[in-house]
Design a protein around this motif. Structure first.
Motif, PDB file in Angstrom:
ATOM      1  N   SER A   1       0.858  -1.178  -0.068  1.00 30.80           N
ATOM      2  CA  SER A   1       0.006   0.146   0.033  1.00 30.80           C
ATOM      3  C   SER A   1       0.749   1.202   0.080  1.00 30.80           C
ATOM      4  O   SER A   1       0.343   2.482  -0.172  1.00 30.80           O
ATOM      5  CB  SER A   1      -1.102   0.128   1.295  1.00 30.80           C
ATOM      6  OG  SER A   1      -1.769  -1.338   1.158  1.00 30.80           O
TER       7      SER A   1
ATOM      8  N   ASN B   1      -6.373  -5.152   1.009  1.00 25.12           N
ATOM      9  CA  ASN B   1      -5.423  -3.599   0.814  1.00 25.12           C
ATOM     10  C   ASN B   1      -4.884  -3.395  -0.534  1.00 25.12           C
ATOM     11  O   ASN B   1      -4.751  -4.621  -1.219  1.00 25.12           O
ATOM     12  CB  ASN B   1      -4.377  -3.353   2.060  1.00 25.12           C
ATOM     13  CG  ASN B   1      -3.412  -4.359   1.936  1.00 25.12           C
ATOM     14  OD1 ASN B   1      -3.452  -5.677   1.906  1.00 25.12           O
ATOM     15  ND2 ASN B   1      -2.273  -3.952   1.473  1.00 25.12           N
ATOM     16  N   GLY B   2      -4.423  -2.179  -0.717  1.00 14.81           N
ATOM     17  CA  GLY B   2      -3.736  -1.891  -1.814  1.00 14.81           C
ATOM     18  C   GLY B   2      -3.432  -0.583  -1.965  1.00 14.81           C
ATOM     19  O   GLY B   2      -3.794   0.350  -1.395  1.00 14.81           O
ATOM     20  N   PRO B   3      -2.718  -0.083  -2.965  1.00 17.34           N
ATOM     21  CA  PRO B   3      -1.950   1.137  -2.899  1.00 17.34           C
ATOM     22  C   PRO B   3      -2.909   1.923  -4.161  1.00 17.34           C
ATOM     23  O   PRO B   3      -3.780   1.703  -4.726  1.00 17.34           O
ATOM     24  CB  PRO B   3      -0.705   1.059  -3.992  1.00 17.34           C
ATOM     25  CG  PRO B   3      -0.771  -0.267  -4.788  1.00 17.34           C
ATOM     26  CD  PRO B   3      -1.862  -1.219  -4.004  1.00 17.34           C
ATOM     27  N   GLY B   4      -2.857   3.411  -3.525  1.00 18.56           N
ATOM     28  CA  GLY B   4      -3.267   4.458  -4.803  1.00 18.56           C
ATOM     29  C   GLY B   4      -4.806   4.686  -4.490  1.00 18.56           C
ATOM     30  O   GLY B   4      -5.354   4.534  -3.500  1.00 18.56           O
TER      31      GLY B   4
ATOM     32  N   CYS C   1      -9.162  -2.167   4.643  1.00 22.30           N
ATOM     33  CA  CYS C   1      -8.412  -1.042   3.966  1.00 22.30           C
ATOM     34  C   CYS C   1      -8.935  -0.648   2.369  1.00 22.30           C
ATOM     35  O   CYS C   1     -10.291  -0.308   2.341  1.00 22.30           O
ATOM     36  CB  CYS C   1      -7.054  -1.125   4.043  1.00 22.30           C
ATOM     37  SG  CYS C   1      -6.235   0.176   4.275  1.00 22.30           S
ATOM     38  N   LEU C   2      -8.291  -0.949   1.337  1.00 25.87           N
ATOM     39  CA  LEU C   2      -8.697  -0.871   0.304  1.00 25.87           C
ATOM     40  C   LEU C   2     -10.180  -1.339  -0.261  1.00 25.87           C
ATOM     41  O   LEU C   2     -11.384  -0.723  -0.726  1.00 25.87           O
ATOM     42  CB  LEU C   2      -7.678  -0.943  -0.732  1.00 25.87           C
ATOM     43  CG  LEU C   2      -8.237  -0.894  -2.366  1.00 25.87           C
ATOM     44  CD1 LEU C   2      -8.365   0.764  -2.596  1.00 25.87           C
ATOM     45  CD2 LEU C   2      -7.230  -1.422  -3.536  1.00 25.87           C
TER      46      LEU C   2
ATOM     47  N   GLN D   1     -12.910   0.577   1.181  1.00 26.89           N
ATOM     48  CA  GLN D   1     -13.205   1.628   0.323  1.00 26.89           C
ATOM     49  C   GLN D   1     -14.107   1.452  -0.944  1.00 26.89           C
ATOM     50  O   GLN D   1     -14.885   1.785  -1.333  1.00 26.89           O
ATOM     51  CB  GLN D   1     -11.698   2.556   0.019  1.00 26.89           C
ATOM     52  CG  GLN D   1     -11.285   3.071   1.263  1.00 26.89           C
ATOM     53  CD  GLN D   1      -9.778   3.402   1.016  1.00 26.89           C
ATOM     54  OE1 GLN D   1      -9.236   3.367  -0.200  1.00 26.89           O
ATOM     55  NE2 GLN D   1      -9.005   4.199   2.044  1.00 26.89           N
TER      56      GLN D   1
ATOM     57  N   ASN E   1      -2.876   2.394   7.701  1.00 23.97           N
ATOM     58  CA  ASN E   1      -1.982   3.028   6.601  1.00 23.97           C
ATOM     59  C   ASN E   1      -2.997   3.322   5.308  1.00 23.97           C
ATOM     60  O   ASN E   1      -3.357   2.493   4.363  1.00 23.97           O
ATOM     61  CB  ASN E   1      -0.907   1.892   6.068  1.00 23.97           C
ATOM     62  CG  ASN E   1      -0.281   2.700   4.756  1.00 23.97           C
ATOM     63  OD1 ASN E   1      -0.446   3.482   4.604  1.00 23.97           O
ATOM     64  ND2 ASN E   1       0.302   1.441   4.249  1.00 23.97           N
ATOM     65  N   HIS E   2      -3.617   4.337   5.509  1.00 25.23           N
ATOM     66  CA  HIS E   2      -4.437   4.881   4.395  1.00 25.23           C
ATOM     67  C   HIS E   2      -4.530   6.519   4.162  1.00 25.23           C
ATOM     68  O   HIS E   2      -4.284   7.232   5.143  1.00 25.23           O
ATOM     69  CB  HIS E   2      -5.961   4.251   4.396  1.00 25.23           C
ATOM     70  CG  HIS E   2      -6.542   4.764   5.720  1.00 25.23           C
ATOM     71  ND1 HIS E   2      -7.755   5.687   5.698  1.00 25.23           N
ATOM     72  CD2 HIS E   2      -6.623   4.656   6.919  1.00 25.23           C
ATOM     73  CE1 HIS E   2      -8.305   6.026   6.817  1.00 25.23           C
ATOM     74  NE2 HIS E   2      -7.568   5.451   7.635  1.00 25.23           N
ATOM     75  N   GLY E   3      -4.744   6.871   2.854  1.00 27.01           N
ATOM     76  CA  GLY E   3      -4.487   8.369   2.560  1.00 27.01           C
ATOM     77  C   GLY E   3      -6.077   8.591   2.325  1.00 27.01           C
ATOM     78  O   GLY E   3      -6.227   9.875   2.213  1.00 27.01           O
ATOM     79  N   TYR E   4      -6.844   8.060   1.926  1.00 24.75           N
ATOM     80  CA  TYR E   4      -8.428   8.168   1.478  1.00 24.75           C
ATOM     81  C   TYR E   4      -9.023   7.606   2.444  1.00 24.75           C
ATOM     82  O   TYR E   4      -8.544   6.680   3.312  1.00 24.75           O
ATOM     83  CB  TYR E   4      -8.666   7.461   0.164  1.00 24.75           C
ATOM     84  CG  TYR E   4      -7.685   8.013  -0.957  1.00 24.75           C
ATOM     85  CD1 TYR E   4      -8.052   8.872  -1.828  1.00 24.75           C
ATOM     86  CD2 TYR E   4      -6.519   7.149  -1.088  1.00 24.75           C
ATOM     87  CE1 TYR E   4      -7.243   9.336  -2.852  1.00 24.75           C
ATOM     88  CE2 TYR E   4      -5.565   7.653  -2.204  1.00 24.75           C
ATOM     89  CZ  TYR E   4      -5.966   8.925  -2.933  1.00 24.75           C
ATOM     90  OH  TYR E   4      -5.052   9.231  -4.147  1.00 24.75           O
TER      91      TYR E   4
ATOM     92  N   HIS F   1      -6.125  -2.050   9.931  1.00 17.86           N
ATOM     93  CA  HIS F   1      -5.583  -3.633   9.578  1.00 17.86           C
ATOM     94  C   HIS F   1      -5.789  -4.549  10.762  1.00 17.86           C
ATOM     95  O   HIS F   1      -4.964  -4.228  11.635  1.00 17.86           O
ATOM     96  CB  HIS F   1      -4.076  -3.177   9.183  1.00 17.86           C
ATOM     97  CG  HIS F   1      -3.881  -2.678   7.833  1.00 17.86           C
ATOM     98  ND1 HIS F   1      -3.928  -3.803   6.895  1.00 17.86           N
ATOM     99  CD2 HIS F   1      -3.873  -1.417   7.714  1.00 17.86           C
ATOM    100  CE1 HIS F   1      -3.806  -2.822   5.701  1.00 17.86           C
ATOM    101  NE2 HIS F   1      -3.705  -1.623   6.110  1.00 17.86           N
TER     102      HIS F   1
HETATM  103  N1  LIG Z   1      -4.078   0.148   2.856  1.00 13.43           N
HETATM  104  C1  LIG Z   1      -4.648   0.293   1.998  1.00 13.43           C
HETATM  105  O1  LIG Z   1      -5.502  -0.571   1.547  1.00 13.43           O
HETATM  106  C2  LIG Z   1      -4.824   1.737   1.385  1.00 13.43           C
HETATM  107  C3  LIG Z   1      -5.982   2.080   0.689  1.00 13.43           C
HETATM  108  C4  LIG Z   1      -5.887   3.209  -0.342  1.00 13.43           C
HETATM  109  N2  LIG Z   1      -4.691   3.210  -1.166  1.00 13.43           N
HETATM  110  C5  LIG Z   1      -5.643   4.466   0.725  1.00 13.43           C
HETATM  111  O2  LIG Z   1      -4.289   5.152   0.735  1.00 13.43           O
HETATM  112  O3  LIG Z   1      -6.629   5.055   1.231  1.00 13.43           O
END
Ligand SMILES: NC(=O)CC[C@H](N)C(=O)O
Length: 368
Positions: free
Chosen positions: A51, A231-234, A260-261, A264, A302-305, A344
């Motif tokens: 992520s 989870n996942g990036p971006g 996480c992702l 969302q 760990n998330h930005g959104y 998480h």
């Molecule tokens: N750790 C995640 O899955 C992060 C989800 C998404 N990429 C965010 O930053 O919010």
């Protein structure tokens, strides 16, 4: 400034700030979104968390590297002490980078970054960077170890929010981890943390990790008992095909857990919104409150959104929220067997207070 690796290091922020420190790790220049974590330990796990792809990580804890980097160990292809098989961050920023003093250290942080081609910068005022990010929000930046950054703007053309990083972190073909029990689940892998795989494996599941954009029909060909969106990036708002696959899967009525992702994507699939947060949640001690019993848990993030409370889909009930900023940290569908968490539950690194979420998923599958 005297640098112990005999090279300078630089960080350039989008707002024009240039910071000089010492370089370590691989010499070279990389760009990315500058984010910070307040985690006090767990750098082998954090640096390998997919992520973080596309991001330059600032660790606020002042001493990083003192327990070194362990040897990779796995059980059935699931790594025990790293979250993926390589460093995912674009660069690392710390106050002090140290050589290891621990019995099970295989190499130093400096050697690890060097061998994986990742630049690091130390001996900088990370508190100043964090204050800037907290005031202005996350920004793009350039990191360099050992090389002066001429024309930094040319590294900042591509914006983090516009890039689909899953092409670097998602497997191209399905990967199977044979479990000890009889139940098979599919995990939609946009860049899964191995800690999540481990918690599922410990509960006896056979896990089929499928590429991030795998269709619902192909997922159902495995006849899974349930599906996990990990989870996942971006930026989740770029993943319209993933959201479509999710909606198709809902038509099958299969139990789903989103982490996480995945939380969302669930929100988007049911008509809610996911927005960029000012500087996100990245730590191993973030509080979340379970609204069903008002208990507070300390969790890894760990998330930005995030999902803001006004953006919760109609069919979903809030399960958890963060009392600091009221971000929605978990959802339960009113009628369907679907649960999500933004934090998480596997921790790695972090406290194990919420691993029971995986038990809840198993109970949900058994009841279905
Ligand atoms: N750790 C995640 O899955 C992060 C989800 C998404 N990429 C965010 O930053 O919010």
């Amino acid at each position: 400034m005297i640098c112990k690796r005999d090279k300078k290091g630089y960080i350039y922020l989008e707002d024009g700030t240039l910071i000089e420190g010492c370089g370590f790790g691989k010499s070279g220049i990389r760009s990315g979104e500058v984010v910070f974590t307040t985690s006090m330990n767990g750098y082998p796990e954090s640096l390998t968390d997919p992520s973080y792809k596309g991001q330059i990580l600032v660790i606020t804890h002042p001493l990083v590297g003192n327990y070194g980097v362990p040897k990779k160990q796995d059980i059935s292809g699931i790594l025990k002490n790293f979250e993926s098989d390589r460093i995912q961050v674009e660069g690392l920023v710390v106050v002090e980078e140290t050589d290891p003093h621990k019995w099970n250290s295989d190499m130093s942080l400096n050697e690890w970054l060097t061998s994986e081609g990742v630049p690091g910068v130390s001996d900088v005022d990370t508190r100043m960077i964090v204050k800037k990010v907290r005031s202005y929000g996350v920004m793009m930046g350039v990191i360099s170890s050992g090389v002066k950054i001429d024309e930094p703007e040319k590294y900042l053309e591509r914006k983090y929010d516009e890039i689909d990083f899953t092409e670097f972190t998602s497997p191209k073909v399905p990967i199977i981890h044979q479990g000890k029990g009889k139940d098979l689940i599919v995990l939609v892998d946009c860049g899964i943390k191995h800690g999540i795989l481990q918690e599922l494996y410990l509960r006896g599941f056979t896990i089929v990790r499928v590429p991030c954009k795998f269709s619902a029909d192909k997922i159902m060909d495995y006849m899974p008992k349930g599906v996990v969106f990990g989870n996942g990036p971006g930026n989740p708002n770029l993943f319209s095909s993933l959201v479509k696959n999710y909606k198709d899967l809902v038509e099958y009525g299969i139990p789903i857990m989103g982490i996480c992702l995945g939380h969302q994507i669930t929100t988007l699939a049911f008509g809610g919104k996911v927005k960029k947060m000012k500087y996100g949640h990245r730590a191993i001690n973030k509080p979340v409150i379970d609204v069903t019993d008002n208990k507070c848990y300390i969790t890894t993030h760990n998330h930005g959104y995030g999902v803001f409370k006004e953006d919760v889909p109609q069919d979903m009930k809030v399960w958890f929220y963060n009392p600091d900023d009221m971000i929605v940290e978990g959802l339960v569908h009113q009628k369907l067997p679907i649960i999500t968490v933004q934090f998480h539950p596997e921790a790695r690194p972090g406290p194990w207070d919420v691993t029971w979420i995986f038990d809840k998923f198993r109970v949900m599958l058994n009841g279905h």
